[in-house]
Scaffold this motif. Structure first.
Motif, PDB file in Angstrom:
ATOM      1  N   MET A   1      -0.420   9.480  18.080  1.00 48.18           N
ATOM      2  CA  MET A   1      -0.010  10.140  16.832  1.00 48.18           C
ATOM      3  C   MET A   1      -0.179   9.228  15.619  1.00 48.18           C
ATOM      4  N   LYS A   2       0.068   7.903  15.818  1.00 48.02           N
ATOM      5  CA  LYS A   2      -0.094   6.940  14.731  1.00 48.02           C
ATOM      6  C   LYS A   2      -1.489   7.013  14.144  1.00 48.02           C
ATOM      7  N   PHE A   3      -2.494   7.079  15.024  1.00 47.27           N
ATOM      8  CA  PHE A   3      -3.868   7.056  14.561  1.00 47.27           C
ATOM      9  C   PHE A   3      -4.228   8.341  13.823  1.00 47.27           C
ATOM     10  N   SER A   4      -3.689   9.486  14.261  1.00 48.44           N
ATOM     11  CA  SER A   4      -3.985  10.740  13.579  1.00 48.44           C
ATOM     12  C   SER A   4      -3.336  10.756  12.201  1.00 48.44           C
ATOM     13  N   ILE A   5      -2.078  10.281  12.098  1.00 50.12           N
ATOM     14  CA  ILE A   5      -1.394  10.219  10.808  1.00 50.12           C
ATOM     15  C   ILE A   5      -2.065   9.198   9.900  1.00 50.12           C
ATOM     16  N   GLY A   6      -2.358   8.024  10.471  1.00 49.16           N
ATOM     17  CA  GLY A   6      -3.002   6.983   9.687  1.00 49.16           C
ATOM     18  C   GLY A   6      -4.361   7.411   9.182  1.00 49.16           C
ATOM     19  N   GLY A   7      -5.136   8.088  10.034  1.00 52.44           N
ATOM     20  CA  GLY A   7      -6.452   8.565   9.627  1.00 52.44           C
ATOM     21  C   GLY A   7      -6.366   9.582   8.512  1.00 52.44           C
ATOM     22  N   SER A   8      -5.380  10.459   8.596  1.00 55.44           N
ATOM     23  CA  SER A   8      -5.194  11.477   7.559  1.00 55.44           C
ATOM     24  C   SER A   8      -4.813  10.839   6.222  1.00 55.44           C
ATOM     25  N   LEU A   9      -3.928   9.829   6.267  1.00 58.79           N
ATOM     26  CA  LEU A   9      -3.515   9.157   5.039  1.00 58.79           C
ATOM     27  C   LEU A   9      -4.682   8.415   4.390  1.00 58.79           C
ATOM     28  N   LYS A  10      -5.457   7.726   5.228  1.00 57.71           N
ATOM     29  CA  LYS A  10      -6.602   6.982   4.691  1.00 57.71           C
ATOM     30  C   LYS A  10      -7.647   7.924   4.092  1.00 57.71           C
ATOM     31  N   LEU A  11      -7.845   9.064   4.732  1.00 56.97           N
ATOM     32  CA  LEU A  11      -8.822  10.032   4.242  1.00 56.97           C
ATOM     33  C   LEU A  11      -8.367  10.655   2.929  1.00 56.97           C
ATOM     34  N   ALA A  12      -7.085  10.977   2.834  1.00 57.46           N
ATOM     35  CA  ALA A  12      -6.569  11.667   1.651  1.00 57.46           C
ATOM     36  C   ALA A  12      -6.375  10.729   0.457  1.00 57.46           C
ATOM     37  N   PHE A  13      -5.860   9.500   0.718  1.00 56.59           N
ATOM     38  CA  PHE A  13      -5.491   8.615  -0.387  1.00 56.59           C
ATOM     39  C   PHE A  13      -6.429   7.424  -0.585  1.00 56.59           C
ATOM     40  N   ARG A  14      -7.249   7.094   0.413  1.00 62.45           N
ATOM     41  CA  ARG A  14      -8.220   6.002   0.360  1.00 62.45           C
ATOM     42  C   ARG A  14      -7.594   4.701  -0.157  1.00 62.45           C
ATOM     43  N   PRO A  15      -6.525   4.205   0.477  1.00 64.38           N
ATOM     44  CA  PRO A  15      -5.889   2.973  -0.001  1.00 64.38           C
ATOM     45  C   PRO A  15      -6.838   1.776   0.096  1.00 64.38           C
ATOM     46  N   SER A  33       7.621  -7.013   2.997  1.00 64.90           N
ATOM     47  CA  SER A  33       6.988  -6.291   1.897  1.00 64.90           C
ATOM     48  C   SER A  33       7.964  -5.931   0.784  1.00 64.90           C
ATOM     49  N   ASN A  34       7.421  -5.800  -0.428  1.00 64.26           N
ATOM     50  CA  ASN A  34       8.196  -5.166  -1.489  1.00 64.26           C
ATOM     51  C   ASN A  34       8.353  -3.690  -1.129  1.00 64.26           C
ATOM     52  N   HIS A  35       9.239  -2.998  -1.857  1.00 62.25           N
ATOM     53  CA  HIS A  35       9.530  -1.612  -1.475  1.00 62.25           C
ATOM     54  C   HIS A  35       9.604  -0.743  -2.718  1.00 62.25           C
ATOM     55  N   LEU A  36       8.527   0.013  -2.953  1.00 59.10           N
ATOM     56  CA  LEU A  36       8.433   0.839  -4.149  1.00 59.10           C
ATOM     57  C   LEU A  36       8.634   2.323  -3.874  1.00 59.10           C
ATOM     58  N   SER A  37       8.338   2.744  -2.640  1.00 58.44           N
ATOM     59  CA  SER A  37       8.336   4.183  -2.349  1.00 58.44           C
ATOM     60  C   SER A  37       8.677   4.446  -0.892  1.00 58.44           C
ATOM     61  N   PHE A  38       9.146   5.657  -0.647  1.00 59.07           N
ATOM     62  CA  PHE A  38       9.398   6.134   0.712  1.00 59.07           C
ATOM     63  C   PHE A  38       8.138   6.032   1.567  1.00 59.07           C
ATOM     64  N   SER A  39       6.974   6.159   0.914  1.00 60.10           N
ATOM     65  CA  SER A  39       5.697   6.178   1.632  1.00 60.10           C
ATOM     66  C   SER A  39       5.195   4.803   2.052  1.00 60.10           C
ATOM     67  N   ASP A  40       5.849   3.729   1.614  1.00 59.77           N
ATOM     68  CA  ASP A  40       5.392   2.377   1.967  1.00 59.77           C
ATOM     69  C   ASP A  40       5.289   2.189   3.479  1.00 59.77           C
ATOM     70  N   SER A  41       6.257   2.720   4.201  1.00 61.66           N
ATOM     71  CA  SER A  41       6.302   2.553   5.656  1.00 61.66           C
ATOM     72  C   SER A  41       5.214   3.336   6.374  1.00 61.66           C
ATOM     73  N   PHE A  42       4.492   4.171   5.641  1.00 60.94           N
ATOM     74  CA  PHE A  42       3.398   4.939   6.224  1.00 60.94           C
ATOM     75  C   PHE A  42       2.032   4.354   5.856  1.00 60.94           C
ATOM     76  N   PHE A  43       1.909   3.904   4.603  1.00 60.23           N
ATOM     77  CA  PHE A  43       0.611   3.374   4.169  1.00 60.23           C
ATOM     78  C   PHE A  43       0.272   2.041   4.841  1.00 60.23           C
ATOM     79  N   LEU A  44       1.246   1.152   4.968  1.00 58.71           N
ATOM     80  CA  LEU A  44       0.947  -0.143   5.582  1.00 58.71           C
ATOM     81  C   LEU A  44       0.495   0.004   7.037  1.00 58.71           C
ATOM     82  N   PRO A  45       1.236   0.735   7.887  1.00 56.93           N
ATOM     83  CA  PRO A  45       0.748   0.919   9.258  1.00 56.93           C
ATOM     84  C   PRO A  45      -0.606   1.633   9.315  1.00 56.93           C
ATOM     85  N   ALA A  46      -0.879   2.491   8.335  1.00 56.36           N
ATOM     86  CA  ALA A  46      -2.116   3.265   8.353  1.00 56.36           C
ATOM     87  C   ALA A  46      -3.360   2.386   8.242  1.00 56.36           C
TER      88      ALA A  46
END
Length: 249
Positions: A1-15, A33-46
């Protein structure tokens, strides 16, 4: 599931990412890490090939209903670890134990030294508990990480994220093995935490504020409350203002 979520985030947001070579291919490490948003815990693992485990409130895993089950599945899928935060001290000890367990399994442990999200995009003083204690108890290297612009994607209170490119800068590992076993010394804990926060500040370019983010949030809330009270008082005075008296006779 990590890879499917991570792939979707990378495709949509292109970090964009700098410093991926600083993440070890194997073995334990602490990502601070610094902490700016709820989404930080998703983008870094992605953006990482390895699993990284963060601490999350137990409520995210125990909420009832279909929405609760979906939320729990999502958090588990991105490597979040539930911790009961019902008591301040108990919550801290539980988080430290969980972090040590992750490190002893040879995995990556993610932590936010500020303890909570920044209320205004600035970098706040790191709390000298979890990060330093896990590092000194295990001897694991600490890798500073800076999340860039994630607060613009999902500001506090916003549910639907804005599509834009966030950034991630990963610094070189910091070695605190010279302090190994000294996790009971509060001055050492403070020193280790401050050194990590300084590296995060250099990576992020954020303005540093030498108070805790929780205190800043209280100050902001008090100021907003006072402003509302002042506005209400002025409104009441306008409504109760003296009316011109009519002429007699």
């Amino acid at each position: 599931m990590k890879f499917s979520i991570g792939g979707s985030l990378k495709l949509a947001f292109r970090p964009w990412v700098e410093g991926l070579e600083n993440i070890p291919a194997e073995g334990p490490a602490i990502l601070a890490s610094n902490h700016l948003s709820f989404s930080d815990s998703f983008f870094l693992p992605a953006v990482l090939d390895r699993k990284v485990t963060f601490i999350a409130k137990a409520e995210y895993f125990t909420s009832p209903g279909v929405k609760g089950k979906l939320t729990a599945a999502f958090f588990k899928g991105v490597g979040q670890l539930p911790v009961d935060r019902s008591g301040a001290r108990g919550a801290g000890e539980a988080a430290i134990k969980s972090g040590i367990d992750v490190i002893e399994r040879g995995e990556l442990f993610g932590i936010y030294p500020e303890g909570t999200r920044s209320p205004d995009g600035r970098l706040y003083r790191g709390k000298p508990g979890g990060l330093a204690r896990v590092a000194l108890a295990t001897g694991a290297p600490v890798i500073p990480v800076a999340m860039i612009d994630t607060e613009k994607i999902q500001p506090p209170g916003k549910v639907v994220p804005k599509l834009m490119r966030p950034g991630i800068r990963i610094g070189k590992p910091l070695d605190f093995s010279r302090y190994h076993g000294m996790d009971g010394d509060r001055f050492i804990l403070r020193s280790v935490t401050d050194e990590v926060m300084y590296e995060i500040m250099k990576l992020s370019g954020q303005e540093y504020v030498d108070i805790y983010a929780t205190a800043a949030k209280r100050q902001i809330a008090d100021a907003e409350k006072a402003a509302k009270g002042e506005k209400s008082d002025k409104s009441d005075k306008n409504e109760k203002g003296d009316k011109p008296e009519g002429k007699s006779g």
